[in-house]
Design a protein around this motif. Structure first.
Motif: not given
Length: 354
Positions: A52-53, A214-216, A321-325
């Motif tokens: 999730s996330g 990466g997406i994590h 999650l809330n990563m900017q990019g």
């Protein structure tokens, strides 16, 4: 850092329960955790999942013309084999089960276990690995290239094929073809905050981006100086356009022998005068207005390279999650892929033609 949560250990349970309440067409099973949508006994059942996330991936794409079901793990953590196994049994029909798996070590190992268990039960099952990220060959989460936003395109196109009545074998072949024709590249302006940690997973200075993230939040190629949006999009597009020919190892489940086969596949460079589906994807913390600014520059880059944009999608579809990019995905598309893309879809997060 303030977040709209209660207890950290209950985050996924509460959020997925809320989604099922908001979308009563989805059936939520809590133990083990999975979500299923309206299904048909006459079409291949498509199942995906992962940590999730990344919402709306995957649970937001359950419904007509996309996924039959999805298995959400904890935040950035693979779902367990029993989730995948029980979910598959719940939607099993005579047409078979196809797992669509992002290339992350935990996901791959657990889905492989589920495939073997289902095969031992006499259930027709296949799996396709998605590894579209051209930023890095290996990472702290993977052996090989990471599976990222092209997962959305695979789920849409193969979902439409299943809706049309493609067989399990035909859906497998199509999913691999779409994956092999897709390339993605992402950048982060700032890190995400995993709720259990309570602080950003890394720190970037104001004039620095993580190039190839990466997406994590995994590291990319380098930390690069940031000047402006147009320059950044040009650099990202160049990584996709100029990626040379490379070989990936195709891992395929052989239903006849009940064994995993590994064969090399050559991935050819992108070329001019082809049609492309373009996805500009936000990581969760980037305003959609800025994503449209990125798309405007991307159209210029494609025009200069003679890449013909046949279809486009802009928004938050595979987040962190809330990563900017943001990430950019290009999929080289033929008439069949475009027709399947245009087919009706009706899911919580993607809907047209219905």
């Amino acid at each position: 850092m303030k977040q709209l949560i209660n207890k950290v250990e209950n985050i996924v349970e509460e959020q997925i329960s809320g989604m099922a309440l908001a979308h009563p067409e989805l059936q939520y099973n809590a133990h083990p955790r999975y979500l299923i949508g309206p299904s048909s006994s006459e079409k291949v059942a498509l199942i995906s999942g992962g940590g999730s996330g990344h919402e709306p991936l995957h649970i937001g794409f359950i419904g007509q013309g996309m996924l039959t079901a999805a298995c959400p793990g904890e935040i950035f953590t693979s779902p367990t084999p029993d989730q995948m196994y029980e979910c598959a049994k719940a939607v099993n029909n005579q047409a078979g089960i196809l797992f669509l798996i992002k290339n992350y070590t935990g996901d791959v190992l657990n889905f492989e276990t589920a495939v073997e268990l289902l095969h031992s039960d006499g259930i027709a099952v296949g799996s396709v690995l998605i590894d579209d990220d051209v930023a890095v060959k290996d990472s702290i989460y993977t052996a090989g290239r990471r599976g990222v936003a092209a997962t959305v395109l695979v789920e849409k196109i193969v979902g439409a094929a299943a809706q049309r009545g493609y067989s399990l074998t035909q859906c497998e072949i199509l999913a691999r073809r779409v994956n092999n024709a897709a390339r993605s590249f992402g950048v982060a302006l700032s890190a995400c905050t995993v709720p259990a940690a309570g602080k950003p997973s890394f720190i970037l200075e104001d004039d620095i981006v993580e190039f190839g993230v990466g997406i994590h939040g995994e590291p990319g190629i380098e930390r690069k100086a940031y000047t402006d949006l147009d320059s950044l999009i040009e650099q990202m597009f160049a990584e996709i356009k100029d990626c040379p020919e490379y070989t990936r190892i195709l891992q395929q489940w052989d239903r006849e022998t009940g064994q995993w086969l590994k064969n090399p596949v050559t991935i050819e460079p992108f070329v001019a005068n082809e049609q492309y589906i373009v996805l500009v994807n936000g990581f969760g913390g980037t305003p959609e207005s800025q994503l449209y600014g990125a798309y405007a520059k991307l159209t210029e880059c494609c025009a200069q390279a003679n890449f013909k944009i046949a279809r486009q999608l802009v928004g938050n579809y595979c987040t962190a999650l809330n990563m900017q990019g943001l990430s950019i995905t290009l999929l080289k598309a033929d008439a069949e892929i475009l027709a399947l893309w245009d087919d009706p879809v009706n899911t919580p997060a993607l809907r047209w033609g219905c």
